[in-house]
Write a protein that holds these residues in place. Structure first.
Motif, PDB file in Angstrom:
ATOM      1  N   ARG A  90       3.024   6.670  -8.792  1.00  0.00           N
ATOM      2  CA  ARG A  90       3.199   5.407  -8.062  1.00  0.00           C
ATOM      3  C   ARG A  90       3.856   5.661  -6.706  1.00  0.00           C
ATOM      4  N   GLU A  91       4.856   6.520  -6.675  1.00  0.00           N
ATOM      5  CA  GLU A  91       5.523   6.832  -5.418  1.00  0.00           C
ATOM      6  C   GLU A  91       4.557   7.494  -4.436  1.00  0.00           C
ATOM      7  N   ALA A  92       3.692   8.363  -4.943  1.00  0.00           N
ATOM      8  CA  ALA A  92       2.726   9.029  -4.079  1.00  0.00           C
ATOM      9  C   ALA A  92       1.738   8.037  -3.484  1.00  0.00           C
ATOM     10  N   VAL A  93       1.241   7.112  -4.311  1.00  0.00           N
ATOM     11  CA  VAL A  93       0.321   6.089  -3.823  1.00  0.00           C
ATOM     12  C   VAL A  93       1.026   5.194  -2.809  1.00  0.00           C
ATOM     13  N   THR A  94       2.246   4.795  -3.116  1.00  0.00           N
ATOM     14  CA  THR A  94       3.019   3.957  -2.202  1.00  0.00           C
ATOM     15  C   THR A  94       3.178   4.619  -0.845  1.00  0.00           C
ATOM     16  N   MET A  95       3.439   5.917  -0.850  1.00  0.00           N
ATOM     17  CA  MET A  95       3.611   6.667   0.396  1.00  0.00           C
ATOM     18  C   MET A  95       2.326   6.676   1.215  1.00  0.00           C
ATOM     19  N   LEU A  96       1.197   6.949   0.554  1.00  0.00           N
ATOM     20  CA  LEU A  96      -0.084   6.995   1.260  1.00  0.00           C
ATOM     21  C   LEU A  96      -0.412   5.650   1.897  1.00  0.00           C
ATOM     22  N   VAL A  97      -0.123   4.578   1.172  1.00  0.00           N
ATOM     23  CA  VAL A  97      -0.430   3.246   1.681  1.00  0.00           C
ATOM     24  C   VAL A  97       0.535   2.854   2.800  1.00  0.00           C
ATOM     25  N   ALA A  98       1.813   3.049   2.581  1.00  0.00           N
ATOM     26  CA  ALA A  98       2.818   2.632   3.563  1.00  0.00           C
ATOM     27  C   ALA A  98       2.672   3.369   4.885  1.00  0.00           C
ATOM     28  N   GLU A  99       2.258   4.634   4.810  1.00  0.00           N
ATOM     29  CA  GLU A  99       2.129   5.443   6.025  1.00  0.00           C
ATOM     30  C   GLU A  99       0.698   5.472   6.561  1.00  0.00           C
ATOM     31  N   ASP A 100      -0.164   4.635   6.010  1.00  0.00           N
ATOM     32  CA  ASP A 100      -1.550   4.510   6.467  1.00  0.00           C
ATOM     33  C   ASP A 100      -2.230   5.881   6.530  1.00  0.00           C
ATOM     34  N   ARG A 101      -2.219   6.583   5.402  1.00  0.00           N
ATOM     35  CA  ARG A 101      -2.810   7.907   5.346  1.00  0.00           C
ATOM     36  C   ARG A 101      -4.121   7.953   4.571  1.00  0.00           C
ATOM     37  N   ALA A 102      -4.550   6.853   3.976  1.00  0.00           N
ATOM     38  CA  ALA A 102      -5.769   6.882   3.164  1.00  0.00           C
ATOM     39  C   ALA A 102      -6.459   5.522   3.183  1.00  0.00           C
ATOM     40  N   ASP A 103      -7.787   5.574   3.102  1.00  0.00           N
ATOM     41  CA  ASP A 103      -8.607   4.373   2.956  1.00  0.00           C
ATOM     42  C   ASP A 103      -9.159   4.255   1.538  1.00  0.00           C
ATOM     43  N   HIS A 104      -8.979   5.302   0.748  1.00  0.00           N
ATOM     44  CA  HIS A 104      -9.444   5.338  -0.640  1.00  0.00           C
ATOM     45  C   HIS A 104      -8.607   6.367  -1.365  1.00  0.00           C
ATOM     46  N   ILE A 105      -8.181   6.042  -2.575  1.00  0.00           N
ATOM     47  CA  ILE A 105      -7.388   6.962  -3.396  1.00  0.00           C
ATOM     48  C   ILE A 105      -8.059   7.100  -4.754  1.00  0.00           C
TER      49      ILE A 105
END
Length: 384
Positions: A90-105
């Motif tokens: 969950r923390e990893a997904v949160t990081m990717l979303v918050a820092e705008d690093r991914a459009d798909h996970i």
């Protein structure tokens, strides 16, 4: 009915729309930015990163932060995560979303590598229902508007199948799509993929797309899988090793065209050169790019009559100048060898009893010892 361009429809994964319903499967040491860019130059689809360990991402290790980088030409940034701890994932997904690093996970539940399964990760994890549910529900909630998908196998072995229940859990958790590799962990990559299982999953999971994976070697295979199973798209892994033009073949097949990319040996040489250039740009180091390319040479040259001296040289080359000299010796007019250049590539392995934690199969829930040890499963390996 034969699937034609009129029958095929764009693949919708949440807000993402793919005109060609094809996804590049994550492969460790293969699907870095350089290879993804190369495949995009030939065709279209969704190109997923190498598998990223969630713990390493949260800890921001330099290697991991480098692996999640995307070139500016990659307009859809797709990252696959692997993890066994719901909080860390969950923390990893949160990081990717918050820092705008991914459009798909994507979440990996398909890895059959013993170093992963023996600690309860990868294809072994869905056996523990509550753990699987906690990871998927937490990740889906953290992803928000970013589409989250899962990739899995049929199960541990034929006696311990998990894919239908896992599919229902994922659908209920709000994931955007599920992908099934039609093999169990015990099969590794041996034998034939069970496309009937993909059809059963499609019948079970009805509100989101179901993608099929396994034994897609040509455009015709993708059409046949979709016709046989009713799946909404295909995931391509080993079939594109040394054949990035497969994505062009797939795009043509879905357009209803019969023409396929069948490169001469010169065309293969050009692909090798371009791949190496892209790797040098990605690593910012020519020598490292050349070393990494060595493992690709046998895949690229499969079926083509190339002398042993040239093959040996390509497997040992260390500079672009040396590579150019070797490629210049190829008979550029040598025609496409047909089926000899196609089919399985890479190590298939042999069926074997999966490596699992002690007493793993006794219960669908974690015992206290398993809860204490499972975090050690977060290792970096290929995603089945």
């Amino acid at each position: 009915m034969t699937l034609t361009a009129l029958d095929s429809k764009p693949l919708r994964i949440g807000p993402l729309v793919l005109d060609v319903p094809v996804v590049l499967a994550p492969m460790a040491g293969i699907t870095n930015s350089a290879f993804r860019r190369l495949c995009r130059e030939y065709g279209a689809g969704l190109y997923v990163s190498e598998m990223i360990t969630s713990r390493a991402l949260v800890e921001r290790t330099p290697v991991t932060m480098r692996l999640i980088e995307h070139h500016e030409s990659e307009d859809t940034r797709s990252i696959q995560l692997y993890g066994v701890d719901p909080k860390t994932v969950r923390e990893a997904v949160t990081m990717l979303v918050a820092e705008d690093r991914a459009d798909h996970i994507d979440l990996n539940f398909g890895c059959p590598v013993p170093k992963v399964t023996k600690r309860g990760g990868g294809a072994a994890l869905p056996w523990k229902t509550s753990l699987f549910r906690a990871i998927v529900e937490g990740a889906a909630e953290a992803a928000g508007d970013i589409p989250l998908t899962i990739k899995m196998r049929k199960g541990i072995d034929d006696e311990h199948l998990t894919y239908l229940e896992a599919g229902r859990i994922a659908e209920g958790a709000g994931v955007a799509a599920v992908a099934l590799h039609g093999r169990t962990a015990s099969q590794f990559y041996s034998g034939q993929a069970d496309w009937d299982a993909i059809g059963k999953l499609k019948e079970t999971v009805t509100s989101i797309p179901v993608l099929g994976n396994g034994d897609i070697w040509a455009g015709e295979d993708a059409l046949r899988m979709m016709e046989q199973t009713g799946c909404d798209g295909v995931v391509v892994g080993r079939g594109c090793l040394g054949r990035p033009w497969l994505f062009g073949d797939l795009a043509a097949a879905f357009r209803g065209e019969t023409t396929r990319i069948q490169p001469t040996l010169g065309g293969v040489g050009d692909a090798i050169r371009r791949h190496t250039e892209l790797l040098a740009e990605f690593h910012q180091e020519e020598a490292r790019a050349c070393r990494e390319m060595r493992k690709h040479m046998a895949w690229y040259l499969k079926g083509y009559p190339v002398g042993s001296d040239i093959r040996s040289g390509l497997a040992l080359m260390s500079t672009l100048e040396e590579l150019d000299g070797l490629l210049a010796q190829l008979d550029r007019d040598q025609p496409y060898p047909g089926r000899d250049a196609e089919g399985p590539r890479g190590r298939a392995g042999t069926p074997k009893r999966p490596s699992l934690p002690d007493r793993w199969l006794e219960s669908r829930e974690l015992n206290d010892d398993q809860k204490a040890n499972i975090s050690a499963a977060e290792l970096s390996h290929s995603g089945g």
